[in-house]
Design an enzyme around this catalytic site. Structure first.
Site, PDB file in Angstrom:
ATOM      1  N   LYS A  52       0.889  -1.104   0.070  1.00 25.73           N
ATOM      2  CA  LYS A  52      -0.024   0.111   0.051  1.00 25.73           C
ATOM      3  C   LYS A  52       0.858   1.282   0.101  1.00 25.73           C
ATOM      4  O   LYS A  52       2.093   1.288   0.370  1.00 25.73           O
ATOM      5  CB  LYS A  52      -1.146   0.022   1.292  1.00 25.73           C
ATOM      6  CG  LYS A  52      -0.143   0.389   2.657  1.00 25.73           C
ATOM      7  CD  LYS A  52      -1.237   0.659   3.546  1.00 25.73           C
ATOM      8  CE  LYS A  52      -1.017   1.945   3.969  1.00 25.73           C
ATOM      9  NZ  LYS A  52      -0.112   2.457   4.837  1.00 25.73           N
TER      10      LYS A  52
ATOM     11  N   HIS B 126      -0.806  -5.414   5.716  1.00 28.09           N
ATOM     12  CA  HIS B 126       0.028  -5.972   6.878  1.00 28.09           C
ATOM     13  C   HIS B 126      -0.946  -6.087   7.876  1.00 28.09           C
ATOM     14  O   HIS B 126      -0.881  -7.123   8.714  1.00 28.09           O
ATOM     15  CB  HIS B 126       1.296  -5.649   7.232  1.00 28.09           C
ATOM     16  CG  HIS B 126       1.116  -4.330   7.924  1.00 28.09           C
ATOM     17  ND1 HIS B 126       0.891  -3.147   7.507  1.00 28.09           N
ATOM     18  CD2 HIS B 126       1.326  -4.293   9.446  1.00 28.09           C
ATOM     19  CE1 HIS B 126       0.961  -2.298   8.606  1.00 28.09           C
ATOM     20  NE2 HIS B 126       1.237  -3.056   9.695  1.00 28.09           N
TER      21      HIS B 126
ATOM     22  N   GLU C 251      -1.326   5.412  17.903  1.00 31.75           N
ATOM     23  CA  GLU C 251       0.084   5.365  17.752  1.00 31.75           C
ATOM     24  C   GLU C 251       0.737   6.284  18.739  1.00 31.75           C
ATOM     25  O   GLU C 251       0.420   7.563  18.768  1.00 31.75           O
ATOM     26  CB  GLU C 251       0.471   5.375  16.495  1.00 31.75           C
ATOM     27  CG  GLU C 251       0.137   4.247  15.528  1.00 31.75           C
ATOM     28  CD  GLU C 251       0.801   4.419  13.938  1.00 31.75           C
ATOM     29  OE1 GLU C 251       1.753   3.849  13.737  1.00 31.75           O
ATOM     30  OE2 GLU C 251       0.098   5.035  13.364  1.00 31.75           O
TER      31      GLU C 251
ATOM     32  N   ASP D  40      -3.725   7.228   4.957  1.00 35.26           N
ATOM     33  CA  ASP D  40      -2.491   6.175   5.277  1.00 35.26           C
ATOM     34  C   ASP D  40      -3.001   4.943   6.213  1.00 35.26           C
ATOM     35  O   ASP D  40      -2.787   3.828   6.098  1.00 35.26           O
ATOM     36  CB  ASP D  40      -1.430   7.057   6.099  1.00 35.26           C
ATOM     37  CG  ASP D  40      -0.253   6.226   6.474  1.00 35.26           C
ATOM     38  OD1 ASP D  40       0.060   5.330   5.592  1.00 35.26           O
ATOM     39  OD2 ASP D  40      -0.085   6.287   7.752  1.00 35.26           O
TER      40      ASP D  40
ATOM     41  N   HIS E  52      -6.209  -0.422   6.560  1.00 26.81           N
ATOM     42  CA  HIS E  52      -6.172  -1.102   7.699  1.00 26.81           C
ATOM     43  C   HIS E  52      -7.211  -1.000   8.457  1.00 26.81           C
ATOM     44  O   HIS E  52      -7.942  -1.957   8.947  1.00 26.81           O
ATOM     45  CB  HIS E  52      -4.886  -0.633   8.801  1.00 26.81           C
ATOM     46  CG  HIS E  52      -3.810  -0.668   8.140  1.00 26.81           C
ATOM     47  ND1 HIS E  52      -2.980  -1.511   7.268  1.00 26.81           N
ATOM     48  CD2 HIS E  52      -2.663   0.253   8.423  1.00 26.81           C
ATOM     49  CE1 HIS E  52      -1.858  -1.166   6.799  1.00 26.81           C
ATOM     50  NE2 HIS E  52      -1.527  -0.177   7.681  1.00 26.81           N
TER      51      HIS E  52
HETATM   52  C1  BG6 Z   1       1.408   1.626   7.983  1.00 28.56           C
HETATM   53  C2  BG6 Z   1       1.366   3.204   8.148  1.00 28.56           C
HETATM   54  O1  BG6 Z   1       0.744   1.081   7.104  1.00 28.56           O
HETATM   55  O2  BG6 Z   1       1.068   1.023   9.293  1.00 28.56           O
HETATM   56  C3  BG6 Z   1       2.240   3.740   9.351  1.00 28.56           C
HETATM   57  O3  BG6 Z   1       1.842   3.547   6.807  1.00 28.56           O
HETATM   58  C4  BG6 Z   1       1.865   3.114  10.490  1.00 28.56           C
HETATM   59  O4  BG6 Z   1       2.040   5.177   9.189  1.00 28.56           O
HETATM   60  C5  BG6 Z   1       1.660   1.501  10.368  1.00 28.56           C
HETATM   61  O5  BG6 Z   1       2.542   3.521  11.387  1.00 28.56           O
HETATM   62  C6  BG6 Z   1       1.297   0.966  11.684  1.00 28.56           C
HETATM   63  O6  BG6 Z   1       1.289  -0.260  11.624  1.00 28.56           O
HETATM   64  P1  BG6 Z   1       1.400  -1.292  13.052  1.00 28.56           P
HETATM   65  O7  BG6 Z   1       1.521  -2.742  12.522  1.00 28.56           O
HETATM   66  O8  BG6 Z   1       2.646  -0.798  13.702  1.00 28.56           O
HETATM   67  O9  BG6 Z   1       0.276  -0.984  13.626  1.00 28.56           O
END
Ligand code: BG6
Length: 488
Positions: free
Chosen positions: A144, A174, A212, A231, A236
């Site tokens: 992505k 992911h 986050e 993003d 997600h």
């Molecule tokens: C990514 C985003 O796809 O996912 C990031 O581009 C984000 O901005 C990240 O920090 C978060 O992934 P995870 O697995 O750490 O929750």
């Protein structure tokens, strides 16, 4: 790709990049260490930088070392590093792809992983096609973001489709590789007692939070163009919403699952200019304190004023029989007080309370809390009689019934895997159940474009929030307007 042969080589584009170094090489190493890679499987990394193989292998060793608890396993590393090669090349050109092809040796089912800017996807695919690398059993993996809106997403998908048929395209989100997301499928469809309750008769609302503590930092050149909506929410969070809301698929075949997810996306009520103010909030962090540290605001990181949101909260409504009247509240942001990814299913209260006296106020509605991060846990919050006796009749207490994955499982399967491990293994096996289909990504963009357009039409710019807070005040008002509150 039923009955497809196993992939025998992965070509990793963007091999020196952040994603490859932080996630992809460690994932491949752990898969190898656990015996998931066939002896003949090879790894060819490529990027523009001119670098000797040995220097590259050393760089990979250092990054994996950082992730491997208890250090690198000597034998596993020796096996893994022998599979590795590096080619410095411009993969958008015929000459570059020829150099990569030479390094691949003999192959049957190559897998091309594009951990590069989506603006290059089309050209790289074209070069792969031109050099005869897009053989019938090849697969292409796309990271992505697939575009920035529906229009650009369609353009990228069309360029890729000129070379790779849809069953060979693996669009990675992911989050779908995370253990708890897959566990949500097990929870819903491997148990009998949730499904009869999984609807608007029993569920009051759903909350999805992806918080986050990290800021955007030096990723701003990418982030400033996308913001939290594009993003995180477009991909997600909408994927999490789909897994909560979808109808039971007939089986776990890729199209069975993905058909159900697309139906959910199609049922999302479009935002309008009239309701966007009440049902969404945009925020951007200003200086503040996170984890005891003073941190800069987004604009200081960016180096100039910006209208990009680093926080978004919104109320989504799914207009179908199951979910009519059940709002889904979504919120995500950078520089929030804690790292938390959580789905909270809030059930309705009992229709009539038989409990009088003080116990009346004790009574709270049941919740199912699914924690993805930082810990993986599933809790069913139930009402219970508080132990002991009291003069004022029975007292009640809510208690969690916990399915802590950490406590429930130990042994070789207990290691918390990187989400990419599961997904890379699925690509090797040609299984696309946990990947996003073209119509799915385009449907998600259709809805998200509607949010962005409503923001633009009503002139909604991001509201400031101090780093280390839970976003602008409007995020609380958003949920309180319907007499509900964010789950703490
Ligand atoms: C990514 C985003 O796809 O996912 C990031 O581009 C984000 O901005 C990240 O920090 C978060 O992934 P995870 O697995 O750490 O929750």
């Amino acid at each position: 790709m039923a009955d497809a042969p196993l992939s025998d080589v992965i070509v990793l584009f963007g091999g020196t990049g952040d994603l490859a170094q932080r996630m992809l090489f460690p994932s491949l190493y752990f898969l190898d260490a656990d015996g998931f890679l066939a002896p003949e499987f090879r790894i060819v990394a490529t990027a523009r930088a001119d670098m000797a193989r040995d220097a590259f292998v050393e760089q990979v060793r250092e990054t994996i070392q950082k992730r491997a608890e208890g250090g690198l396993d000597k034998a596993a590393w020796a096996r893994f590093s022998a599979r590795l090669d590096y080619v410095g090349a411009d993969a958008t050109t015929a000459a570059g792809v020829e150099a990569i092809k030479a390094a691949m040796g003999a192959f049957k089912a190559p897998m091309f992983f594009l951990a590069i800017s989506p603006s290059l996807f089309g050209r790289v695919c074209k070069a792969l096609g031109g050099s005869g690398l897009a053989v019938p059993d090849s697969r292409i993996v796309l990271e992505k973001p697939i575009g920035r809106d529906l229009h650009s997403s369609k353009a990228i998908n069309a360029q890729v489709a000129e070379v790779f048929s849809e069953d060979r395209v693996f669009r990675i989100d992911h989050y779908l590789g995370k253990e708890t997301v897959q566990n949500l499928i097990a929870l819903r469809f491997a148990n009998t007692f949730f499904e009869p309750l999984w609807n608007n008769l029993t569920i009051d609302h759903v909350q999805i939070t992806v918080a986050e503590t990290e800021g955007v930092g030096d990723r701003w050149p990418y982030y400033d163009e996308y913001g939290a909506l594009r993003d995180m929410l477009q991909n997600h969070m909408l994927q999490l919403l789909c897994f909560v809301a979808m109808e039971p698929p007939a089986d776990m075949e890729p199209d069975s699952v993905r058909n159900e997810k697309v139906k959910v996306l199609r049922s999302l009520r479009p935002f309008t200019r009239a309701d966007v103010q009440a049902n969404s909030v945009r925020g951007q962090y200003t200086p503040g304190v996170v984890g005891g540290q003073q941190v800069a605001g987004y604009e200081a990181e960016r180096g100039q004023k910006s209208d990009t949101e680093t926080f978004v909260a919104l109320r989504a409504d799914i207009d179908n029989w199951r979910w009519a009247g059940v709002p889904f509240f979504l919120r995500t942001g950078k520089r929030l007080p804690e790292r938390r990814t959580q789905i909270a299913i809030q059930f309705k209260g009992v229709p009539h309370s038989i409990f009088g006296g003080a116990a009346k106020a004790d009574l709270v509605a049941n919740q199912l809390i699914i924690d993805l991060q930082p810990d993986e846990d599933i809790e069913l919050v139930l009402m219970n009689k508080a132990p002991g006796i009291s003069q004022d009749g029975m007292r009640l207490q809510s208690l969690p019934l916990s399915l802590s994955l950490l406590k429930a499982y130990s042994g070789p399967n207990a290691r918390r895997r990187i989400a990419y491990e599961r997904l890379i293994l699925d690509v090797i096996h040609g299984n696309s159940t946990l990947f996003v289909r073209r119509d799915e990504v385009e449907q998600a963009w259709t809805w998200v474009d509607g949010v962005a357009a409503a923001w633009a039409e009503s002139g909604m710019t991001p509201k400031p929030y101090a780093a280390g807070s839970w976003g602008p005040a409007g995020a609380f008002a958003l949920i309180e307007r319907s007499e509900r509150a964010w789950h703490d």
